[in-house]
Design a protein around this motif. Structure first.
Motif, short mmCIF file in Angstrom:
data_model
loop_
_atom_site.label_atom_id
_atom_site.label_comp_id
_atom_site.label_asym_id
_atom_site.label_seq_id
_atom_site.Cartn_x
_atom_site.Cartn_y
_atom_site.Cartn_z
N ILE A 34 0.84 -1.20 0.00
CA ILE A 34 0.00 0.00 0.00
C ILE A 34 0.87 1.25 0.00
N HIS A 55 3.83 1.56 -1.13
CA HIS A 55 4.51 1.68 -2.43
C HIS A 55 3.52 1.86 -3.59
N ARG A 56 2.23 1.99 -3.27
CA ARG A 56 1.18 2.21 -4.27
C ARG A 56 1.11 1.08 -5.29
N ASN A 57 1.19 -0.13 -4.80
CA ASN A 57 1.11 -1.31 -5.66
C ASN A 57 -0.28 -1.94 -5.68
N ASP A 92 -4.43 -2.12 -6.43
CA ASP A 92 -5.62 -1.70 -7.17
C ASP A 92 -6.81 -1.93 -6.24
N TRP A 93 -7.37 -0.87 -5.67
CA TRP A 93 -8.38 -1.00 -4.62
C TRP A 93 -9.68 -1.61 -5.12
N LYS A 147 0.61 -4.13 -10.05
CA LYS A 147 -0.68 -3.96 -9.36
C LYS A 147 -1.26 -5.31 -8.96
N LYS A 180 7.96 -3.05 -6.95
CA LYS A 180 7.79 -1.70 -7.52
C LYS A 180 8.89 -1.36 -8.52
#
Length: 254
Positions: free
Chosen positions: A70, A72-74, A76-77, A173, A225
């Motif tokens: 989360i 590292h923005r990996n 897809d919610w 993702k 990432k």
């Protein structure tokens, strides 16, 4: 002091295995359950007890790994939300079935399928640049992945990650989302095992796997990432093929 040294010697191999397995799992979205369960079963631990121990450890390692992904923005919610509920339902069913009947007959078939998926991903990663698409088959995939993970002691990552990648979702993702969703699956499986088997299902190996897994959890998301999408496909395909072929050989020879 002698007892402490003996205990340390017993735990150290499991710390190393937990560390290595979680590094692979965090970076590629699979293999912690497969590696850990295979080891425990090879040491003579019953399959249901091995699966219970591994999923107890994964309740903690997937939480740490999920937070790292989360950050590292990996993740897809939207995909995460669509995987969790069917995954939990499949996990409850799989954990219950494993404690009641022998499901090992179907294991070589599943592993053979995963071997083909691994070879395809490897070929695609080497030959083509991945074209990102929105995956369409999600809920059934979560249900099957949750069931196989509980019933086989590992399978959420290989089944869900490989199929989402084949559908064209972005590798980074997919790995981050599948790892984060796995927390909810493993907590459900662990609770089901505790309810059916009791605390006696867990072994001393659980401590070593937990320590090693927690140490490695933050590193896997960082690796996911930074590795390029084609390279991730190659690595995932290679790992999936190797672990699945090993599983097929072991299932047929025993």
């Amino acid at each position: 002091m002698v007892v402490d040294q003996a205990l340390l010697l017993d735990v150290l191999p499991f710390i190393a295995i937990g560390f290595a397995a979680q590094m692979v799992d965090g970076a590629l979205g699979m293999a912690f359950g497969v590696i850990s369960s295979t080891l425990l079963i090879s040491l003579g631990i019953p399959p249901a007890h091995a699966s219970a121990s591994v999923h107890t450890v994964e309740s903690f390692t997937t939480a740490a790994s999920g937070v790292s992904h989360i950050l590292h923005r990996n993740v897809d919610w939207r995909l995460l939300a669509r995987l969790i509920v069917p995954g939990i339902c499949g996990a409850i069913l799989g954990a219950y079935v494993l404690t009641q009947i022998n499901v090992s007959v179907a294991k070589p078939i599943v592993l053979a399928y995963l071997t083909l998926m691994g070879l395809y991903l490897l070929w695609r990663g080497l030959r083509y640049k991945p074209a990102e698409k929105k995956p369409r088959v999600i809920a059934p995939l979560g249900l099957i992945g949750g069931f196989l993970d509980a019933a086989g002691g590992g399978g959420w990552g290989p089944v869900v990650t490989s199929n989402l990648l084949i559908q064209g979702a972005h590798p980074r993702k997919v790995i981050g989302t599948v790892n984060t969703a796995e927390f909810f699956i493993t907590v459900t499986i662990s609770a089901t095992f505790i309810a059916t088997l009791g605390l006696a299902a867990f072994t001393v190996a659980t401590v070593g796997l937990l320590v090693g897994g927690l140490l490695a959890a933050p590193m896997g998301a960082w690796m996911a990432k930074r590795i390029t999408a084609p390279h991730l496909l190659v690595l995932v395909g290679t790992m999936l093929t190797i672990t699945s072929l090993y599983g097929v050989a072991r299932a047929l020879l025993l």
